[in-house]
Design a protein around this motif. Structure first.
Motif, mmCIF file in Angstrom:
data_model
loop_
_atom_site.group_PDB
_atom_site.id
_atom_site.type_symbol
_atom_site.label_atom_id
_atom_site.label_comp_id
_atom_site.label_asym_id
_atom_site.label_seq_id
_atom_site.Cartn_x
_atom_site.Cartn_y
_atom_site.Cartn_z
ATOM 1 N N TYR A 14 0.891 -1.148 0.027
ATOM 2 C CA TYR A 14 0.004 0.001 0.008
ATOM 3 C C TYR A 14 1.019 1.272 0.125
ATOM 4 N N THR A 15 0.482 2.262 -0.739
ATOM 5 C CA THR A 15 0.884 3.774 -0.357
ATOM 6 C C THR A 15 0.065 4.210 0.939
ATOM 7 N N ASN A 16 0.916 5.186 1.234
ATOM 8 C CA ASN A 16 0.230 5.760 2.618
ATOM 9 C C ASN A 16 -1.138 6.529 2.298
ATOM 10 N N ALA A 17 -1.546 7.183 1.065
ATOM 11 C CA ALA A 17 -2.598 7.663 0.792
ATOM 12 C C ALA A 17 -3.782 6.505 0.541
ATOM 13 N N GLU A 18 -3.312 5.383 0.037
ATOM 14 C CA GLU A 18 -4.203 4.314 -0.117
ATOM 15 C C GLU A 18 -4.869 3.948 1.363
ATOM 16 N N ILE A 19 -3.951 3.922 2.479
ATOM 17 C CA ILE A 19 -4.206 3.398 3.854
ATOM 18 C C ILE A 19 -5.129 4.538 4.151
ATOM 19 N N VAL A 20 -4.923 5.838 4.049
ATOM 20 C CA VAL A 20 -5.877 6.864 4.427
ATOM 21 C C VAL A 20 -7.457 6.708 3.649
ATOM 22 N N ALA A 21 -7.271 6.449 2.560
ATOM 23 C CA ALA A 21 -8.543 6.093 1.788
ATOM 24 C C ALA A 21 -9.233 5.317 2.385
ATOM 25 N N VAL A 22 -8.665 3.905 2.916
ATOM 26 C CA VAL A 22 -9.522 2.859 3.294
ATOM 27 C C VAL A 22 -9.960 3.055 4.631
ATOM 28 N N LEU A 23 -9.224 3.885 5.529
ATOM 29 C CA LEU A 23 -9.456 4.007 6.958
ATOM 30 C C LEU A 23 -10.665 5.130 6.934
ATOM 31 N N GLN A 24 -10.404 6.080 6.036
ATOM 32 C CA GLN A 24 -11.322 7.244 6.249
ATOM 33 C C GLN A 24 -12.850 6.721 5.634
ATOM 34 N N ALA A 25 -12.948 5.758 4.806
ATOM 35 C CA ALA A 25 -14.028 5.313 4.331
ATOM 36 C C ALA A 25 -14.538 4.364 5.215
ATOM 37 N N LYS A 26 -13.864 3.501 5.949
ATOM 38 C CA LYS A 26 -14.357 2.245 6.734
ATOM 39 C C LYS A 26 -14.625 2.491 8.255
ATOM 40 N N ALA A 27 -13.607 3.202 8.823
ATOM 41 C CA ALA A 27 -13.633 3.410 10.355
ATOM 42 C C ALA A 27 -14.696 3.952 10.683
ATOM 43 N N PRO A 28 -15.265 3.464 12.074
ATOM 44 C CA PRO A 28 -16.640 3.907 12.495
ATOM 45 C C PRO A 28 -16.249 4.937 13.681
ATOM 46 N N CYS A 29 -15.854 6.131 13.069
ATOM 47 C CA CYS A 29 -15.443 7.282 13.906
ATOM 48 C C CYS A 29 -15.915 8.589 13.202
ATOM 49 N N ASP A 30 -15.998 9.769 13.743
ATOM 50 C CA ASP A 30 -16.517 10.938 13.077
ATOM 51 C C ASP A 30 -15.420 11.962 12.268
ATOM 52 N N SER A 31 -14.049 11.508 12.465
ATOM 53 C CA SER A 31 -13.049 12.061 11.860
ATOM 54 C C SER A 31 -11.749 11.096 11.806
ATOM 55 N N MET A 32 -11.011 11.197 10.980
ATOM 56 C CA MET A 32 -9.632 10.479 11.314
ATOM 57 C C MET A 32 -8.658 10.952 10.179
ATOM 58 N N ILE A 33 -8.076 11.928 10.790
ATOM 59 C CA ILE A 33 -7.110 12.842 10.058
ATOM 60 C C ILE A 33 -5.582 12.444 10.129
ATOM 61 N N PRO A 34 -4.795 11.968 9.077
ATOM 62 C CA PRO A 34 -3.462 11.702 8.875
ATOM 63 C C PRO A 34 -2.608 12.924 9.283
#
Length: 353
Positions: free
Chosen positions: A252-272
């Motif tokens: 993975y690239t770091n950008a791909e990790i961000v995209a996956v977690l921001q789409a799936k994680a059950p939280c209100d914000s997830m900022i790298p």
């Protein structure tokens, strides 16, 4: 010559240990490194607290090999029983802050560069950078040098690997995450308590697995490392703050990790916090790797981060010492590890240069 370089490298390491060099405070250890180059008649440059040099017969038409390690340290932890700023030699061990991470690697690479400095007809140019601010991933470390030094085609990064070949290294993304709820007085009913809401989120982070694995680095590792909420006992807060540490494999690239977690994680914000610390690797069929294997070194993927993350070229992490001693109390390196490290660095490069 090699035996003399080994002795002098160990003496340099003692001086580095006894000179405080926390990240961004490396000005005095830089002077010790400058003095080495002066004594060995090596033409060098200093850019802030980074000290660097190129080999005598530098030829811009040839590819360039970077030798790099750092001379900054973390701060000593409270469990030290020995003076962290005193070079103490006991039973073949040299104790002191930065001895293992990464002083032993640095002085071994400096000795190796000095050995090859005046060699003619090398296949690669050599550039050495004794860099600052590695431990803090600061703005004035190796990353700042890439626009200063000649273009790099491949690199050896000195970190403690027991002189085995770390052919890949995990990247890092740190997230600041928020789980929200309804603030209220603790005495009143509230079925939207952000702290209780966090239970589901924490379980999700604990269970979540990324799909892609890596032959050398295994799975992406996601870990919740900090949690913060509330200021008084009788008030339910509006939000819980989490810090999530993600160690990224080379699938993975770091950008791909961000995209996956921001789409799936059950939280209100997830900022790298940053996307710049990517995973790094070198092809297994690269001549540096083949040369290392030919002299009996094994390959592996490293879970720990280093200045490799700053490089876009193929890079190999290799150095004396043991990563498990890094940042530990009463840090040490064996003298024989430094001596062996210099031997192996020179033998490896002789097979390539």
């Amino acid at each position: 010559m090699i035996q003399q370089l080994k002795k002098e490298a160990i003496e340099l390491l003692k001086k580095l240990i006894e000179t405080q060099s926390f990240s961004s405070e490396e000005d005095q250890t830089a002077l010790h490194i400058e003095n080495w180059f002066k004594q060995h008649k090596v033409l060098y440059n200093r850019t802030q607290n980074n000290v660097w040099a190129v080999n005598t017969c530098f030829d811009a038409s040839k590819p360039t090999l970077l030798l790099n390690s750092h001379h900054d340290t973390v701060k000593p932890n409270s469990a030290y029983t020995k003076d962290p700023f005193k070079a103490i030699l006991e039973d073949g061990k040299l104790f002191g802050l930065g001895s293992n991470d990464a002083g032993g690697c640095l002085v071994s690479l400096i000795a190796t560069f000095t050995y090859f400095y005046n060699h003619k007809d090398l296949k690669y140019n050599l550039v050495i950078v004794a860099s600052a601010e590695e431990e803090s991933s600061g703005p004035n470390g190796l990353n700042s040098m890439l626009a200063v030094i000649p273009k790099i085609d491949v690199a050896i990064v000195g970190e403690p690997t027991l002189m085995n070949l770390a052919v890949a290294e995990k990247g890092l993304v740190v997230f600041d995450t928020i789980v929200k709820g309804t603030p209220s007085h603790a005495a009143h009913p509230n079925d939207n308590n952000c702290i209780y809401n966090t239970i589901e989120t924490l379980q999700w982070f604990k269970d979540f697995k990324f799909d892609k694995t890596s032959e050398t680095l295994g799975d992406v590792k996601l870990t919740v490392t900090q949690i913060k909420a509330g200021k008084q006992h009788n008030a339910v807060p509006a939000a819980v703050e989490l810090v999530v540490d993600v160690r990224v494999n080379d699938a993975y690239t770091n950008a791909e990790i961000v995209a996956v977690l921001q789409a799936k994680a059950p939280c209100d914000s997830m900022i790298p916090r940053s996307l710049r610390l990517n995973s790094s690797s070198i092809p297994l069929d690269h001549e540096l790797v083949k040369a290392g294997i030919s002299i009996g070194r094994t390959t592996y993927g490293s879970p720990t981060l280093s200045d490799q993350a700053m490089l876009s070229c193929p890079s190999l992490k290799l150095g004396p010492g043991d990563s498990t001693r890094s940042h530990s109390a009463d840090e040490f390196i064996y003298l024989k590890e430094i001596e062996e490290g210099i031997n192996i660095y020179i033998e490896l490069l002789e097979n390539v240069l």
